[in-house]
Every structure is written in C-alpha cells, then in structure tokens.
Write an enzyme that holds these catalytic residues in place. Structure first.
Site, PDB file in Angstrom:
ATOM      1  N   TYR A 122      -2.870   2.585  12.100  1.00 10.78           N
ATOM      2  CA  TYR A 122      -3.335   3.831  11.469  1.00 10.78           C
ATOM      3  C   TYR A 122      -4.854   3.856  11.408  1.00 10.78           C
ATOM      4  CZ  TYR A 122       1.477   4.356  10.839  1.00 10.78           C
ATOM      5  OH  TYR A 122       2.798   4.479  11.156  1.00 10.78           O
TER       6      TYR A 122
ATOM      7  N   TYR B 292     -16.838   2.024   6.545  1.00  9.85           N
ATOM      8  CA  TYR B 292     -15.373   2.130   6.633  1.00  9.85           C
ATOM      9  C   TYR B 292     -14.976   2.791   7.965  1.00  9.85           C
ATOM     10  CZ  TYR B 292     -10.741   4.203   5.892  1.00  9.85           C
ATOM     11  OH  TYR B 292      -9.433   4.601   6.044  1.00  9.85           O
TER      12      TYR B 292
ATOM     13  N   TRP C 193      -6.690  11.821   3.994  1.00  7.14           N
ATOM     14  CA  TRP C 193      -6.414  12.153   2.602  1.00  7.14           C
ATOM     15  C   TRP C 193      -4.979  11.761   2.199  1.00  7.14           C
ATOM     16  CZ3 TRP C 193      -8.980  17.543   1.294  1.00  7.14           C
ATOM     17  CH2 TRP C 193     -10.281  17.564   1.784  1.00  7.14           C
TER      18      TRP C 193
ATOM     19  N   ALA D 168      -5.028  -1.910   5.383  1.00  8.51           N
ATOM     20  CA  ALA D 168      -6.404  -1.567   5.759  1.00  8.51           C
ATOM     21  C   ALA D 168      -7.327  -1.835   4.586  1.00  8.51           C
ATOM     22  CB  ALA D 168      -6.501  -0.092   6.156  1.00  8.51           C
TER      23      ALA D 168
ATOM     24  N   GLY E 112       0.831  -1.211   0.000  1.00  8.99           N
ATOM     25  CA  GLY E 112       0.000   0.000   0.000  1.00  8.99           C
ATOM     26  C   GLY E 112       0.864   1.259   0.000  1.00  8.99           C
ATOM     27  N   GLN E 113       0.207   2.408  -0.046  1.00  7.74           N
ATOM     28  CA  GLN E 113       0.940   3.678  -0.100  1.00  7.74           C
ATOM     29  C   GLN E 113       1.847   3.853   1.125  1.00  7.74           C
ATOM     30  OE1 GLN E 113      -1.275   7.072  -2.151  1.00  7.74           O
ATOM     31  NE2 GLN E 113      -2.847   6.211  -0.825  1.00  7.74           N
TER      32      GLN E 113
ATOM     33  N   ASP F  56      -3.349 -12.889   4.147  1.00  6.53           N
ATOM     34  CA  ASP F  56      -4.653 -12.233   3.985  1.00  6.53           C
ATOM     35  C   ASP F  56      -5.166 -11.883   5.378  1.00  6.53           C
ATOM     36  OD1 ASP F  56      -7.373 -11.604   3.676  1.00  6.53           O
ATOM     37  OD2 ASP F  56      -7.464 -12.784   1.821  1.00  6.53           O
TER      38      ASP F  56
ATOM     39  N   THR G  39      -8.364   6.877  10.891  1.00  7.02           N
ATOM     40  CA  THR G  39      -8.851   7.826   9.903  1.00  7.02           C
ATOM     41  C   THR G  39      -9.680   8.963  10.501  1.00  7.02           C
ATOM     42  OG1 THR G  39     -10.384   7.999   8.034  1.00  7.02           O
ATOM     43  CG2 THR G  39     -10.760   6.183   9.527  1.00  7.02           C
ATOM     44  N   ASP G  40      -9.705  10.060   9.794  1.00  6.05           N
ATOM     45  CA  ASP G  40     -10.592  11.183  10.114  1.00  6.05           C
ATOM     46  C   ASP G  40     -12.061  10.782   9.983  1.00  6.05           C
ATOM     47  OD1 ASP G  40      -9.978  10.774   7.414  1.00  6.05           O
ATOM     48  OD2 ASP G  40     -10.433  12.828   6.843  1.00  6.05           O
TER      49      ASP G  40
END
Ligand SMILES: NC(=O)c1ccc[n+]([C@@H]2O[C@H](COP(=O)([O-])OP(=O)(O)OC[C@H]3O[C@@H](n4cnc5c(N)ncnc54)[C@H](OP(=O)(O)O)[C@@H]3O)[C@@H](O)[C@H]2O)c1
Length: 318
Positions: free
Chosen positions: A100, A126, A156, A61, A10-11, A37, A102-103
């Site tokens: 991690y 989500y 973002w 995620a 992932g990023q 997985d 998220t907003d």
C-alpha cells in the site's frame, strides 16, 4: 494456501483479519510489531521463511507523517527497505505481493485527478519514503519472471484505529469551536473497503490466487472532499446517529493550510483517478490482456460519503 499479513494491528491489517476469516481454506499468519519489527531485516527474512506464503500482504507502514520529518531513518526502514525485502522474497518464491502506498507521493500541484503514471514529487519524508518503497518493489519485480505485485495507492484511511474522523468526534465532544483546513482535497477511504477490493483483485471465488497485471493502482472510493468538508459530514452524521456534541456544525470554521502549519507539508490536491483498477476488476478474464481495455464494463466505486456516514453511525452505536 499460506498467507502472510504484516501490520496486523493497524487499521488495514485489522480489516484483513476480519475479511480473511471468511476464506476457510486459507492459512493466514498475522504479524504485528511484537512478532516482527520491520526495522529488523533478519526478523523479516525469518518470518517470510517461516510463513511459506504464496500471498504476502503488507499492511504495515510508518504512518506518522509529521514525526517522519525527524525520524527519517525509521520511516525509510519500514516504508522502503522492508517492502523491498518482501518483494524480493515474492519474486524468488513465485508469490503475490500486495503493498500500500499513498497520495502523498504527489506534490498536489495538478488541478485534475492524479493518474498512476503521473510524476511523483513527494513534499515530505513520509511521502518520499513511501515512494522509495514503490520504486524498490518495481525494481525487484522488473528483474524477475516469477510472482506478481500490486501497489495500491490510497488516501485518508479510516477503520479500527486512530484516524481523522475519530479525532473530530472526540474534539466535538470536548469543544464548542473547531478550525479545519479547507484547501486540501482528497478522498476518505474505509480500510474494510480497501481490504475488500484488494482481495477481489488477487483471489478468485475459491480463494486461490488469480493473475492480474502487476503495477501501481489508485484505490480510493468515488468523490472528493476537503478536510473541512469531511469534518462537517462527520458531525452531521454523528448528530443524525443521536450523538450529543458540544460542537454545532456551524461552529466548524474553514481555514487555509497556511494558517495551520505542520512539520510536514501536505499536497493541496490528493485526488486520484481509479479507472485503471476499476477496469482490471471489471475484466471477466484477467489472464486475457485484451479484456481489460475499453471493452470491460467500468462501474464507479461507491461514494466516500455513504461509507463515512455508516462508519460514524456504527461508532455511535458502540
Ligand atoms: N492512514 C492513512 O490515512 C493512510 C493514507 C494513505 C496511505 N496509507 C497507507 O495505507 C496503509 C495502511 O495504513 P493504516 O492506516 O492501516 O496504518 P496504521 O493504522 O498506522 O497501521 C500501520 C501498522 O504498521 C505497524 N508498524 C509501524 N512501524 C512498524 C515497525 N517498525 N515494525 C512493525 N510494524 C510496524 C504499526 O504497528 P503499531 O500498531 O505497533 O504502531 C501499525 O500496526 C499503509 O501503507 C499507509 O502508508 C494510509
């Protein structure tokens, strides 16, 4: 020291790949979906055992916000059950766990920046699954004296992978007009920057684990913007970098979120205050709890705009 990185493709996972190369004394195991997985608890247990990791980084995620509305089970398996298993392992093996979030755990109704202790009220599956992950991790560590954790809430994200900025750049080469939502506020976050401050939080200059106060931290650069404002910045930066685009900046049209209905609702206000993380990072001695209050020097995180400009410039140079 052994380190385990979930979500290596992932990023954020790729950002860790690049950064951790510089830490020569770390033995890092990178895991992608192929090796493990996260919907499979036995596979997770196997990889954790095999790694013998003292630092576990969960960059994986289920991030398909709209798809999650119909793939609820998968979203919860990856975003809640899997991190719970990782957290439990960390508490049993005195390991550090970086996770991690998220907003999107917020409903966006607050007019000011969200703080870590503000009430969560996710609007979609989500966000709900990510919140369930946060709660499960906190619970696992509550019961244990061993290990430490940080849940870094970010927003973002862009990096080496698919993201909003890349979509805008692609569309700008194909179309002459574009409508972008202008009533949702947040902060674009570069995956490299996020990985960098994550390691700053938990590793010392010898790449050894350092102690920090376990908990939730908001981790985004300074500033704020709407999706429309971000799109305009991306186009300006691309033109500055010499890109030839069909789309002119003035042809981007601001619209309301209600004019662009999506399966999952997003918060209108996604802005998160980062004072807690900045204070902890600024503290000279993280083991001394008296040093991470007002006495610590709190400097602002870099502005999102400069990072986006550089990102677009680097993409254009490729
Ligand atoms: N992206 C954002 O805008 C954003 C915003 C706020 C918070 N965050 C949070 O920031 C963190 C990093 O996000 P990111 O942008 O790096 O996400 P990303 O690019 O979507 O990467 C997520 C990785 O998780 C992997 N994954 C998904 N389901 C899996 C499964 N069942 N088993 C194993 N691996 C699985 C994906 O594997 P595949 O490559 O095989 O699909 C992917 O490599 C996440 O915790 C995310 O929730 C992201």
């Amino acid at each position: 020291m052994n380190v385990l990185v979930f979500g290596a493709a992932g990023q954020l996972g790729k950002a860790f790949h690049v950064l951790l190369r510089e830490h020569k004394n770390l033995n890092v195991l990178y895991v992608t979906r192929t090796e493990c997985d996260l919907g499979d608890p036995e596979a997770i247990a196997r990889v954790l055992k095999q790694s013998q990791a003292k630092l576990i980084i969960n960059a994986a995620a289920y991030t398909a916000v709209d798809k999650a509305e119909t793939e609820t089970e998968s979203a919860y398996a990856v975003n809640a059950s899997a991190p719970e298993l990782m957290a439990k392992y960390a508490t049993q093996h005195d390991a550090t766990f970086l996770h991690y979030s998220t907003d999107y755990v917020f409903d966006g109704s607050k007019s000011d920046f969200y703080l870590e202790d503000d009430v969560c009220n996710p609007l979609g599956v989500y966000g709900k699954s990510k919140r369930a992950g946060e709660v499960a991790i906190q619970k696992a560590f509550e019961k244990s004296k061993l290990g430490q954790y940080a849940i870094l809430r970010t927003s973002w994200v862009y990096g080496d992978g698919g993201n909003f900025i890349r979509t805008i750049l692609r569309l700008a080469k194909e179309r002459k007009e574009l409508k972008v939502i202008n009533d949702q506020y947040g902060v674009p976050t570069h995956a490299n920057w996020l990985a960098c401050i994550s390691l700053e939080l938990c590793l010392d200059s010898d790449s050894q684990i350092k102690t920090f106060p376990s908990g939730i931290y908001h981790a985004v650069p300074s500033g704020e913007i709407t999706w429309y404002g971000l799109a305009c910045q991306v186009i300006d930066s691309a033109i500055e970098a010499g890109e030839t685009l069909k789309l002119k900046p003035e042809a981007i049209q601001p619209i309301l979120a209600t004019d662009y209905p999506l399966p999952a609702s997003r918060p209108q206000n996604s802005r998160m205050g980062t004072q807690k993380l900045r204070t902890v990072l600024a503290a000279k001695n993280l083991n001394d709890s008296s040093s991470y209050n007002e006495t610590a020097q709190i400097s602002a995180f870099p502005d999102w705009r400069k990072m986006v400009q550089k990102y677009v410039k680097d993409l254009s140079a490729k």
